[in-house]
Design a protein around this motif. Structure first.
Motif, PDB file in Angstrom:
ATOM      1  N   ARG A   1       0.843  -1.218   0.000  1.00 45.89           N
ATOM      2  CA  ARG A   1       0.000   0.000   0.000  1.00 45.89           C
ATOM      3  C   ARG A   1       0.869   1.257   0.000  1.00 45.89           C
ATOM      4  O   ARG A   1       0.581   2.225  -0.710  1.00 45.89           O
ATOM      5  CB  ARG A   1      -0.939   0.000   1.200  1.00 45.89           C
ATOM      6  N   GLN A   2       1.939   1.236   0.778  1.00 44.52           N
ATOM      7  CA  GLN A   2       2.833   2.400   0.824  1.00 44.52           C
ATOM      8  C   GLN A   2       3.526   2.614  -0.522  1.00 44.52           C
ATOM      9  O   GLN A   2       3.672   3.754  -0.975  1.00 44.52           O
ATOM     10  CB  GLN A   2       3.872   2.226   1.929  1.00 44.52           C
ATOM     11  N   GLN A   3       3.934   1.516  -1.137  1.00 42.37           N
ATOM     12  CA  GLN A   3       4.575   1.643  -2.457  1.00 42.37           C
ATOM     13  C   GLN A   3       3.609   2.233  -3.472  1.00 42.37           C
ATOM     14  O   GLN A   3       3.984   3.094  -4.276  1.00 42.37           O
ATOM     15  CB  GLN A   3       5.067   0.275  -2.944  1.00 42.37           C
ATOM     16  N   GLU A   4       2.377   1.800  -3.447  1.00 45.37           N
ATOM     17  CA  GLU A   4       1.378   2.331  -4.373  1.00 45.37           C
ATOM     18  C   GLU A   4       1.144   3.818  -4.116  1.00 45.37           C
ATOM     19  O   GLU A   4       1.075   4.622  -5.049  1.00 45.37           O
ATOM     20  CB  GLU A   4       0.068   1.560  -4.221  1.00 45.37           C
ATOM     21  N   ALA A   5       1.056   4.186  -2.831  1.00 39.66           N
ATOM     22  CA  ALA A   5       0.874   5.599  -2.488  1.00 39.66           C
ATOM     23  C   ALA A   5       2.062   6.431  -2.965  1.00 39.66           C
ATOM     24  O   ALA A   5       1.891   7.536  -3.505  1.00 39.66           O
ATOM     25  CB  ALA A   5       0.677   5.758  -0.985  1.00 39.66           C
ATOM     26  N   HIS A   6       3.260   5.888  -2.813  1.00 40.18           N
ATOM     27  CA  HIS A   6       4.454   6.613  -3.259  1.00 40.18           C
ATOM     28  C   HIS A   6       4.483   6.742  -4.777  1.00 40.18           C
ATOM     29  O   HIS A   6       4.854   7.794  -5.303  1.00 40.18           O
ATOM     30  CB  HIS A   6       5.727   5.928  -2.758  1.00 40.18           C
ATOM     31  N   ARG A   7       4.083   5.687  -5.490  1.00 40.11           N
ATOM     32  CA  ARG A   7       4.019   5.778  -6.959  1.00 40.11           C
ATOM     33  C   ARG A   7       3.054   6.872  -7.390  1.00 40.11           C
ATOM     34  O   ARG A   7       3.342   7.632  -8.307  1.00 40.11           O
ATOM     35  CB  ARG A   7       3.574   4.437  -7.546  1.00 40.11           C
ATOM     36  N   GLU A   8       1.901   6.929  -6.739  1.00 43.73           N
ATOM     37  CA  GLU A   8       0.919   7.967  -7.080  1.00 43.73           C
ATOM     38  C   GLU A   8       1.474   9.351  -6.778  1.00 43.73           C
ATOM     39  O   GLU A   8       1.294  10.284  -7.570  1.00 43.73           O
ATOM     40  CB  GLU A   8      -0.380   7.725  -6.316  1.00 43.73           C
ATOM     41  N   ASP A   9       2.164   9.488  -5.638  1.00 39.40           N
ATOM     42  CA  ASP A   9       2.771  10.775  -5.285  1.00 39.40           C
ATOM     43  C   ASP A   9       3.819  11.185  -6.320  1.00 39.40           C
ATOM     44  O   ASP A   9       3.867  12.340  -6.749  1.00 39.40           O
ATOM     45  CB  ASP A   9       3.429  10.713  -3.900  1.00 39.40           C
ATOM     46  N   VAL A  10       4.653  10.238  -6.712  1.00 36.75           N
ATOM     47  CA  VAL A  10       5.706  10.542  -7.691  1.00 36.75           C
ATOM     48  C   VAL A  10       5.083  10.948  -9.023  1.00 36.75           C
ATOM     49  O   VAL A  10       5.513  11.917  -9.658  1.00 36.75           O
ATOM     50  CB  VAL A  10       6.664   9.338  -7.858  1.00 36.75           C
ATOM     51  N   ALA A  11       4.038  10.238  -9.459  1.00 41.00           N
ATOM     52  CA  ALA A  11       3.376  10.582 -10.721  1.00 41.00           C
ATOM     53  C   ALA A  11       2.774  11.984 -10.641  1.00 41.00           C
ATOM     54  O   ALA A  11       2.908  12.787 -11.568  1.00 41.00           O
ATOM     55  CB  ALA A  11       2.301   9.557 -11.051  1.00 41.00           C
ATOM     56  N   ARG A  12       2.133  12.282  -9.517  1.00 42.77           N
ATOM     57  CA  ARG A  12       1.527  13.600  -9.333  1.00 42.77           C
ATOM     58  C   ARG A  12       2.603  14.690  -9.316  1.00 42.77           C
ATOM     59  O   ARG A  12       2.466  15.739  -9.953  1.00 42.77           O
ATOM     60  CB  ARG A  12       0.719  13.620  -8.029  1.00 42.77           C
ATOM     61  N   LEU A  13       3.700  14.429  -8.624  1.00 41.44           N
ATOM     62  CA  LEU A  13       4.785  15.410  -8.555  1.00 41.44           C
ATOM     63  C   LEU A  13       5.463  15.608  -9.909  1.00 41.44           C
ATOM     64  O   LEU A  13       5.849  16.729 -10.259  1.00 41.44           O
ATOM     65  CB  LEU A  13       5.810  14.987  -7.500  1.00 41.44           C
ATOM     66  N   ARG A  14       5.586  14.539 -10.686  1.00 34.94           N
ATOM     67  CA  ARG A  14       6.169  14.678 -12.022  1.00 34.94           C
ATOM     68  C   ARG A  14       5.302  15.562 -12.902  1.00 34.94           C
ATOM     69  O   ARG A  14       5.805  16.395 -13.649  1.00 34.94           O
ATOM     70  CB  ARG A  14       6.337  13.309 -12.675  1.00 34.94           C
ATOM     71  N   GLN A  15       3.988  15.358 -12.823  1.00 31.42           N
ATOM     72  CA  GLN A  15       3.093  16.198 -13.623  1.00 31.42           C
ATOM     73  C   GLN A  15       3.203  17.652 -13.180  1.00 31.42           C
ATOM     74  O   GLN A  15       3.233  18.566 -14.009  1.00 31.42           O
ATOM     75  CB  GLN A  15       1.656  15.712 -13.501  1.00 31.42           C
ATOM     76  N   ALA A  16       3.267  17.879 -11.868  1.00 32.55           N
ATOM     77  CA  ALA A  16       3.397  19.249 -11.362  1.00 32.55           C
ATOM     78  C   ALA A  16       4.721  19.861 -11.806  1.00 32.55           C
ATOM     79  O   ALA A  16       4.784  21.042 -12.175  1.00 32.55           O
ATOM     80  CB  ALA A  16       3.285  19.261  -9.834  1.00 32.55           C
ATOM     81  N   LEU A  17       5.782  19.062 -11.789  1.00 34.64           N
ATOM     82  CA  LEU A  17       7.090  19.554 -12.218  1.00 34.64           C
ATOM     83  C   LEU A  17       7.080  19.915 -13.698  1.00 34.64           C
ATOM     84  O   LEU A  17       7.621  20.949 -14.097  1.00 34.64           O
ATOM     85  CB  LEU A  17       8.175  18.507 -11.940  1.00 34.64           C
ATOM     86  N   GLU A  18       6.449  19.086 -14.522  1.00 41.51           N
ATOM     87  CA  GLU A  18       6.366  19.387 -15.953  1.00 41.51           C
ATOM     88  C   GLU A  18       5.580  20.671 -16.189  1.00 41.51           C
ATOM     89  O   GLU A  18       5.962  21.499 -17.012  1.00 41.51           O
ATOM     90  CB  GLU A  18       5.745  18.218 -16.712  1.00 41.51           C
ATOM     91  N   ALA A  19       4.501  20.856 -15.434  1.00 44.33           N
ATOM     92  CA  ALA A  19       3.712  22.078 -15.570  1.00 44.33           C
ATOM     93  C   ALA A  19       4.538  23.288 -15.123  1.00 44.33           C
ATOM     94  O   ALA A  19       4.543  24.337 -15.785  1.00 44.33           O
ATOM     95  CB  ALA A  19       2.425  21.971 -14.760  1.00 44.33           C
TER      96      ALA A  19
END
Length: 135
Positions: A99-117
């Motif tokens: 569950r923690q790994q999945e949460a971290h993957r979602e966080d990383v994906a969200r942060l990558r999108q924010a970084l690209e923006a």
């Protein structure tokens, strides 16, 4: 400011066109292979900078369109089969870790999108500042 000689303008234009061709080919390869499309992935595959991709309106639009089609990065597979010989504590800790790994993957994906923006906004502001300073 001295204008750029014509031969340098032609060389710059040719280099830019070649980089655009490589970026289009890299995007097509990623799509054909079913891989995740992002500015970083295309830049890495084509040997260009992400800044170059953000500055090219056509490439930027195509990458954003493909990225939107693919949606978020797929999560890891569901819980692995449970071995009855493992203790309840091990199973509970494994489930918690998953569950923690999945949460971290979602966080990383969200942060990558924010970084690209943010990168795109930063680039836009730098261009606007350059136009302002040129006057």
């Amino acid at each position: 400011m001295t204008p750029m000689p014509e031969h340098l303008r032609r060389a710059t234009r040719a280099r830019t066109e070649e980089a655009e061709k490589r970026a289009h080919a890299a995007l097509a390869e990623l799509v054909k292979a079913g891989k995740s499309v992002s500015f970083t992935a295309v830049a890495r595959q084509a040997g260009v900078s992400t800044d170059f991709l953000y500055r090219s309106p056509e490439l930027r639009t195509r990458i954003e369109r493909h990225r939107a089609k693919n949606g978020p990065v797929p999560a890891a597979p569901a819980d692995p089969p449970v071995d009855p010989s493992t203790s309840a504590a091990v199973r509970a800790l494994s489930a918690r870790l998953t569950r923690q790994q999945e949460a971290h993957r979602e966080d990383v994906a969200r942060l990558r999108q924010a970084l690209e923006a943010a990168h795109g906004e930063n680039l836009d502001l730098r261009r606007r500042l350059a136009r302002y300073e040129a006057d």
